[in-house]
Design an enzyme around this catalytic site. Structure first.
Site: not given
Length: 511
Positions: A192, A259, A262, A266, A268, A401, A440
């Site tokens: 950051s 989802d 890819d 999962d 993510v 983030d 983040h």
């Protein structure tokens, strides 16, 4: 392009030479070390497990940090540096015993507006044998307090870049004074604001470090404008406000739409830039409800994803947030933007503690903003001076983030590559790892724990560039998933067999 300041490195070398000439034999002897514009206020041995931060210290130990009770013995040196009349930069340097020292120095970055020495981040490198340094960047206060900047232009410069560089120079001298020799390698590790500090130092003082870890860098001050851009829409009236209870609803809709893109379902998104999501798919069919968005809320959600834009020229000012980050949109459910953003703008840019963010003009005010934030602008893309002496840059950021839009990291990487002749020209010196599902600096639904220190050491000291980094997701103390992080623009591609929770079943490829 701003000037590069390399002369100070020569001065730093003189400091090290002087320190070696009067090398200390004990920790207490360091109190006699003479350094320009610097007063050593503490030089004392700390027994194993005996360290406790000052009662004023506001930050807590986080997952991956070392508990203070588990710290080994070390020599604790505190100093105050006054490079200008209005400067009061505090630093600490922790020095392991000679037999435990790995011969290296690691400087630790801050977060937010800094204001404190980052004791909780100093423990891990200390246990690895590093001499460790940290600074409060020249003022005292919590990380969301920017009031120090009002009427103190020198403190703004201290926070921006001077404190870090001064800390590096003096820390190297202290190290040489204690061990009778300088550090073999010097590293930076921060996320950051800490990521920005590392980038800014290598841009301004390219000889300070051999390797830099820059996580989720706040290197472009315009990231604050993205938050204001969103706030002016979300808080313009009651109808546009999205309650926090609906953030998971939006994220579920994103995952339903993208989802599987890819190859693995999962929870993510490996690369959310390939997700084409329109929040109107959960538009309420009738009255407002807990599992849908009103028309005004749909527009607010679109604003979260969209870049801040000049209303007259239509030029993008700063990227928006990515699909998948919705559960972290907490600032959008607050009555006003985070204090971290507001106090920085009020005190450091507009010089008015009562400035109203609703008055910011995304056409006429941007030039003023850019001028007033130069001291913390780390967007210089010419990293040749740093790379030319063998410097390595390892950058990472979570795709989820929720404070600094992750496209900022991608844009900076691409700018550096373009400046230096293409990705193939920087691959030996600079790698960016985008972390699927991470928020983040940490947290989120993805794998957010990974050994960047070890990866950088292998790269700098052994010449082994990180082709991937295995990351883990924990449930308590147990690893429940591993996943490879791939150097941008590669992504982790599922091989088609085996558990999707095992990094071994993925390969890094460009898709």
């Amino acid at each position: 392009m701003r000037p590069r300041y390399q002369h100070t490195f020569l001065t730093g070398s003189v400091f090290v030479f002087t320190a070696c000439a009067m090398a200390a034999t004990t920790c207490d002897d360091l109190s006699k070390l003479s350094l320009p514009q610097t007063a050593i206020t503490t030089a004392a041995s700390v027994t194993p497990g005996a360290f406790a931060p000052p009662t004023s210290f506001s930050l807590k130990i986080q997952p991956g940090d070392i508990e203070y009770k588990n710290l080994p013995a070390f020599c604790r040196v505190a100093a105050t540096m006054r490079p200008t009349r209005d400067s009061e930069i505090k630093i600490e340097v922790w020095l392991p015993p000679s037999g435990a020292w790995n011969g290296k120095l690691m400087a630790i970055g801050n977060g937010g507006q800094a204001g404190e020495i980052y004791y909780h981040k100093m423990g891990l490198p200390l246990t690895l044998g590093y001499a460790v340094a940290s600074t409060d960047t020249g003022h005292e206060g919590k990380g969301d307090d920017g009031s120090y900047a009002l009427g103190h232009p020198e403190k703004i410069i201290d926070f921006g870049y001077r404190a870090v560089h001064e800390m590096v120079v003096k820390s190297k001298a202290i190290v040489a004074g204690y061990y009778s020799r300088g550090a073999r390698f010097s590293y930076w590790n921060g996320c950051s604001t800490g990521g920005r500090q590392g980038l800014e130092d290598l841009q301004r003082y390219p000889a300070d470090f051999d390797g830099v870890i820059a996580g989720a860098p706040a290197n472009n001050p315009r990231s604050a404008l993205q938050v204001i851009w969103v706030a002016q829409t979300v808080h313009k009236d009651e109808a546009s406000f999205i309650p926090a209870s609906k953030f998971p609803v939006i994220q579920r809709a994103v995952l339903n739409a993208c989802d599987a893109n890819d190859g693995v379902k999962d929870g993510v998104l490996e690369d959310p830039t390939h997700c084409k999501f329109d929040p109107s798919v959960i538009l309420c069919k009738g009255a407002d409800g807990p599992d849908c968005l009103t028309a005004a809320q749909v527009e607010s959600a679109r604003k979260m994803y969209s870049p801040a834009t000049n209303p007259r020229t239509k030029e993008p000012i700063f990227p928006g947030f990515e699909p998948g980050s919705e559960k972290g949109w907490g600032f959008g459910a607050s009555p006003e933007p985070p204090q971290l953003i507001l106090t920085g703008l009020r005190n450091g840019v507009f010089k008015d503690p009562n400035w109203d963010y609703k008055t910011f003009n995304f056409d006429s005010d941007v030039a003023l903003f850019d001028r007033e934030t130069q001291a913390r602008n780390a967007t210089d893309s010419n990293l040749r001076p740093f790379f030319s002496h063998g410097g390595k840059l390892l950058q990472y950021q979570g795709w989820n983030d929720n404070l600094i839009p992750p496209q900022n990291s991608v844009n900076y990487y691409n700018n550096v590559a373009d400046t230096l002749g293409g990705a193939s020209k920087v691959n030996d010196s600079y790698r960016l790892f985008m972390v699927p599902g991470m928020g983040h600096c940490r947290g989120g639904d993805g794998t957010d724990r990974f050994d960047v220190i070890g990866a950088l050491e292998q790269w700098v000291e052994k010449g082994k560039a990180p082709d991937s980094i295995v990351a883990s997701r924990y449930a308590g103390d147990k690893v429940e998933r591993t996943h490879p992080l791939c150097p941008y623009p590669q992504v982790a591609v599922y091989k088609g067999t085996g558990s999707a929770d095992d990094a071994a079943n993925f390969a890094c490829k460009v898709r």
